[in-house]
Scaffold this motif. Sequence first.
Motif, PDB file in Angstrom:
ATOM      1  N   THR A 253      -2.989   0.680  -3.876  1.00  0.00           N
ATOM      2  CA  THR A 253      -2.803  -0.543  -3.097  1.00  0.00           C
ATOM      3  C   THR A 253      -2.769  -1.710  -4.076  1.00  0.00           C
ATOM      4  O   THR A 253      -3.635  -1.816  -4.948  1.00  0.00           O
ATOM      5  CB  THR A 253      -3.949  -0.736  -2.083  1.00  0.00           C
ATOM      6  OG1 THR A 253      -3.960   0.379  -1.177  1.00  0.00           O
ATOM      7  CG2 THR A 253      -3.784  -2.020  -1.294  1.00  0.00           C
ATOM      8  N   PHE A 254      -1.755  -2.549  -3.935  1.00  0.00           N
ATOM      9  CA  PHE A 254      -1.582  -3.717  -4.797  1.00  0.00           C
ATOM     10  C   PHE A 254      -1.683  -4.960  -3.928  1.00  0.00           C
ATOM     11  O   PHE A 254      -0.950  -5.077  -2.947  1.00  0.00           O
ATOM     12  CB  PHE A 254      -0.232  -3.676  -5.508  1.00  0.00           C
ATOM     13  CG  PHE A 254       0.044  -2.373  -6.204  1.00  0.00           C
ATOM     14  CD1 PHE A 254      -0.717  -1.971  -7.291  1.00  0.00           C
ATOM     15  CD2 PHE A 254       1.048  -1.531  -5.754  1.00  0.00           C
ATOM     16  CE1 PHE A 254      -0.470  -0.758  -7.923  1.00  0.00           C
ATOM     17  CE2 PHE A 254       1.307  -0.328  -6.380  1.00  0.00           C
ATOM     18  CZ  PHE A 254       0.542   0.070  -7.475  1.00  0.00           C
ATOM     19  N   GLU A 255      -2.564  -5.884  -4.303  1.00  0.00           N
ATOM     20  CA  GLU A 255      -2.769  -7.103  -3.526  1.00  0.00           C
ATOM     21  C   GLU A 255      -2.380  -8.312  -4.357  1.00  0.00           C
ATOM     22  O   GLU A 255      -2.921  -8.507  -5.449  1.00  0.00           O
ATOM     23  CB  GLU A 255      -4.223  -7.196  -3.074  1.00  0.00           C
ATOM     24  CG  GLU A 255      -4.606  -6.053  -2.147  1.00  0.00           C
ATOM     25  CD  GLU A 255      -6.017  -6.171  -1.604  1.00  0.00           C
ATOM     26  OE1 GLU A 255      -6.496  -7.307  -1.414  1.00  0.00           O
ATOM     27  OE2 GLU A 255      -6.625  -5.122  -1.382  1.00  0.00           O
TER      28      GLU A 255
ATOM     29  N   GLU B 110       2.875  -5.724 -11.471  1.00  0.00           N
ATOM     30  CA  GLU B 110       2.318  -4.776 -12.448  1.00  0.00           C
ATOM     31  C   GLU B 110       2.320  -3.353 -11.917  1.00  0.00           C
ATOM     32  O   GLU B 110       2.662  -2.418 -12.640  1.00  0.00           O
ATOM     33  CB  GLU B 110       0.892  -5.183 -12.814  1.00  0.00           C
ATOM     34  CG  GLU B 110       0.804  -6.416 -13.671  1.00  0.00           C
ATOM     35  CD  GLU B 110      -0.637  -6.812 -13.969  1.00  0.00           C
ATOM     36  OE1 GLU B 110      -1.512  -5.909 -14.013  1.00  0.00           O
ATOM     37  OE2 GLU B 110      -0.892  -8.019 -14.146  1.00  0.00           O
ATOM     38  N   GLY B 111       1.920  -3.190 -10.676  1.00  0.00           N
ATOM     39  CA  GLY B 111       1.856  -1.849 -10.092  1.00  0.00           C
ATOM     40  C   GLY B 111       3.217  -1.186 -10.001  1.00  0.00           C
ATOM     41  O   GLY B 111       3.370  -0.007 -10.338  1.00  0.00           O
ATOM     42  N   TYR B 112       4.215  -1.936  -9.589  1.00  0.00           N
ATOM     43  CA  TYR B 112       5.552  -1.368  -9.444  1.00  0.00           C
ATOM     44  C   TYR B 112       6.224  -1.120 -10.796  1.00  0.00           C
ATOM     45  O   TYR B 112       7.156  -0.319 -10.883  1.00  0.00           O
ATOM     46  CB  TYR B 112       6.426  -2.235  -8.543  1.00  0.00           C
ATOM     47  CG  TYR B 112       6.200  -1.929  -7.076  1.00  0.00           C
ATOM     48  CD1 TYR B 112       7.057  -1.093  -6.391  1.00  0.00           C
ATOM     49  CD2 TYR B 112       5.106  -2.449  -6.400  1.00  0.00           C
ATOM     50  CE1 TYR B 112       6.845  -0.795  -5.060  1.00  0.00           C
ATOM     51  CE2 TYR B 112       4.880  -2.161  -5.072  1.00  0.00           C
ATOM     52  CZ  TYR B 112       5.746  -1.330  -4.398  1.00  0.00           C
ATOM     53  OH  TYR B 112       5.528  -1.027  -3.084  1.00  0.00           O
TER      54      TYR B 112
ATOM     55  N   ALA C 269      -0.314  -8.338  -8.971  1.00  0.00           N
ATOM     56  CA  ALA C 269      -0.686  -6.918  -8.893  1.00  0.00           C
ATOM     57  C   ALA C 269       0.497  -6.068  -8.443  1.00  0.00           C
ATOM     58  O   ALA C 269       0.687  -4.948  -8.934  1.00  0.00           O
ATOM     59  CB  ALA C 269      -1.867  -6.729  -7.948  1.00  0.00           C
ATOM     60  N   ILE C 270       1.293  -6.595  -7.520  1.00  0.00           N
ATOM     61  CA  ILE C 270       2.479  -5.860  -7.058  1.00  0.00           C
ATOM     62  C   ILE C 270       3.457  -5.691  -8.215  1.00  0.00           C
ATOM     63  O   ILE C 270       3.970  -4.594  -8.462  1.00  0.00           O
ATOM     64  CB  ILE C 270       3.126  -6.577  -5.856  1.00  0.00           C
ATOM     65  CG1 ILE C 270       2.203  -6.456  -4.640  1.00  0.00           C
ATOM     66  CG2 ILE C 270       4.517  -6.019  -5.563  1.00  0.00           C
ATOM     67  CD1 ILE C 270       2.576  -7.350  -3.474  1.00  0.00           C
TER      68      ILE C 270
ATOM     69  N   GLU D 246       0.852  -1.189   0.000  1.00  0.00           N
ATOM     70  CA  GLU D 246       0.000   0.000   0.000  1.00  0.00           C
ATOM     71  C   GLU D 246       0.886   1.237   0.000  1.00  0.00           C
ATOM     72  O   GLU D 246       1.754   1.381   0.865  1.00  0.00           O
ATOM     73  CB  GLU D 246      -0.904   0.010   1.230  1.00  0.00           C
ATOM     74  CG  GLU D 246      -1.771   1.244   1.318  1.00  0.00           C
ATOM     75  CD  GLU D 246      -2.635   1.272   2.574  1.00  0.00           C
ATOM     76  OE1 GLU D 246      -3.097   2.364   2.923  1.00  0.00           O
ATOM     77  OE2 GLU D 246      -2.822   0.214   3.215  1.00  0.00           O
TER      78      GLU D 246
END
Length: 139
Positions: A56-58, A65-67, A62-63, A50
């Motif tokens: 927030t990546f769960e 892709e988000g990063y 997702a982490i 978060e």
Amino acid sequence: MSTTSFDAQADAEAAVAAGVLAAIGAYAQALDSGHTDDIAELFTPDGVAEIAGVATFEGRDAIREGYAAFAPAQPQLHLTANTVVTAVSEDEATAVSNLAFFQRGEAGWAVQLVGRYDDTLLRHDGVWRFRRRITTFLP
């Protein structure tokens, strides 16, 4: 409590703290290198990253892709300091750390922001991994 059990408890707490610090350092190194696969692997499979007020990546996918959206376009450096392991058991720990984020531009290195990490880590497959990492930027 005998000296022997005190020493064993101190040794166990030191081992946990070393594992927690290793995860925190590996995160900063992977983030600054843009290694999103490595960042994702530092979390448990259902881990949560978060970034307060941002996203927030769960879960690891997702982490990862988000990063990827934060991959460095220029040299950067996250310095993590003043880490305090606040609660310890054999398989779970919490910690709080300060952070300073630097980027190198034409004028050299400059602080871009400061903040704090609030972490919950679990021993997962024998390795300390983030269960939840909350990043908060300070004004």
